[in-house]
Design a protein around this motif. Structure first.
Motif, short mmCIF file in Angstrom:
data_model
loop_
_atom_site.label_atom_id
_atom_site.label_comp_id
_atom_site.label_asym_id
_atom_site.label_seq_id
_atom_site.Cartn_x
_atom_site.Cartn_y
_atom_site.Cartn_z
N UNK A 165 24.87 -41.51 -8.19
CA UNK A 165 25.37 -42.44 -7.05
C UNK A 165 24.65 -43.76 -6.77
N UNK A 166 23.40 -43.69 -7.00
CA UNK A 166 22.50 -44.89 -6.74
C UNK A 166 22.73 -45.88 -8.16
N UNK A 167 22.71 -45.28 -9.40
CA UNK A 167 22.98 -46.08 -10.36
C UNK A 167 24.32 -46.73 -10.42
N UNK A 168 25.53 -46.10 -10.16
CA UNK A 168 26.85 -46.88 -9.92
C UNK A 168 26.72 -47.79 -8.87
N UNK A 169 26.13 -47.62 -7.67
CA UNK A 169 26.00 -48.37 -6.69
C UNK A 169 25.43 -49.95 -7.06
N UNK A 170 24.42 -49.62 -7.91
CA UNK A 170 23.63 -50.90 -8.50
C UNK A 170 24.66 -51.71 -9.23
N UNK A 171 25.42 -50.92 -10.00
CA UNK A 171 26.32 -51.77 -11.02
C UNK A 171 27.43 -52.52 -10.20
N UNK A 172 27.88 -51.48 -9.38
CA UNK A 172 28.86 -52.39 -8.38
C UNK A 172 28.44 -53.69 -7.66
N UNK A 173 27.08 -53.29 -7.32
CA UNK A 173 26.60 -54.56 -6.22
C UNK A 173 26.42 -55.84 -7.33
N UNK A 174 26.35 -55.32 -8.46
CA UNK A 174 26.23 -56.70 -9.09
C UNK A 174 27.47 -56.98 -9.98
#
Ligand code: PLP
Length: 280
Positions: A165-174
């Motif tokens: 969840x955290x890793x996908x959010x980091x991608x999305x935020x970027x």
């Protein structure tokens, strides 16, 4: 020229699979209902019964992936081909891609992505530990033009589970897409594609789905599908090009009528249908 065959036919007995208790990282033991389902009569890959079974199969895959993604189906090939399908549809030559490596399969994802022509930046964590989101965050900050972030949810080589969840959010935020390997996690630990906001996800049948190897369930978000349609270069692999495979797995947008793309492994799909029924 003589038409005589030069080689004698080899004398071979029918193969007897020994009864093994499989306790490794896969394939795992398969229930006899799944094996029986696979030994049913082979039918055509466009038989109406087959098409109806495929629709049920996609529904069950959406359930195990916990997603509403329309583009959800099993790739005709092992988990590594699912990896190739995700990478080659989402990544374009020259794209900057961050791959988090903490074991064998992250290393493989980086290599597949390099071969797709991407500029690959890796983050590395010790084998046996989860992917450190701080390292991925630093890499994303240092590369604001990153297009894709890829990682392995459960690294089979060590058993380490990462925070998807955290890793996908980091991608999305970027503003980047995510590619997630769930080969070992799907059906074994919670996999929640829509909550994570993951974009291109692949798995395998031979681990927690307790099905023989050889198929790779995949799911693509609508944005990921759009990205494949907006590509400047065609997908390098004809077999894996989503826009072409869709003719078989999704069919015509209006009528749903399916057309031939490749001859799908019908009996393997019958087995996956039964394996998923048992999971569901
Ligand atoms: C995490 C992970 N990714 C990818 C693969 C590749 O799958 P396959 O061997 O079915 O090609 C495996 C296989 O063990 C795996 O464990």
């Amino acid at each position: 020229m003589s038409q005589e065959l030069k080689n004698e036919p080899p004398l071979v007995d029918a193969f007897q699979s020994p009864d093994r208790l499989l306790m490794g990282a896969g394939p795992s033991r398969v229930h006899e209902d799944v094996l029986n389902a696979m030994s049913q009569t082979t039918i055509g890959h466009l038989d109406p019964a087959m098409v109806a079974m495929m629709d049920e199969l996609k529904d069950m895959l959406r359930y195990v992936f916990q997603t509403g993604n329309a583009m959800t189906f099993p790739v005709s090939g092992p988990g590594s081909l699912g990896m190739e399908a995700c990478v080659n549809n989402i990544v374009e030559p020259g794209d900057k891609v961050i791959i988090a490596i903490n074991g064998v399969f992250g290393t493989r994802m980086a290599e597949v992505t390099r071969r797709a022509g991407a500029e690959v930046i890796v983050t590395e964590d010790d084998w046996g530990t989860a992917v450190d989101p701080n390292k991925v965050e630093d890499a994303v900050k240092a590369n604001p033009d990153v297009k894709v972030v890829g990682f392995v949810h459960a690294e089979t080589s060590t058993g380490a589970l990462s925070d998807a969840a955290t890793l996908c959010r980091l991608a999305k935020d970027a503003g980047a897409m995510s590619i997630v390997d769930t080969v070992t996690s799907l059906g074994g630990v919670p996999v929640n594609i829509d909550v994570w906001g993951a974009d291109a996800v692949y798995s395998g049948t031979q681990k927690c789905l307790s099905c023989p190897p050889g198929l790779s369930p995949v799911t693509f978000s609508d944005q990921a599908v759009q990205k494949t349609l907006d590509r400047e270069t065609p997908v390098q692999s004809w077999l894996l090009d989503l826009s072409l495979v869709a003719a078989y797995w999704q069919g015509d947008a209006k009528s749903g009528a399916r057309t031939y793309h490749h001859t799908a492994p019908v009996n393997a799909l019958m087995g996956l249908h039964e394996a998923l029924r048992r999971v569901v």
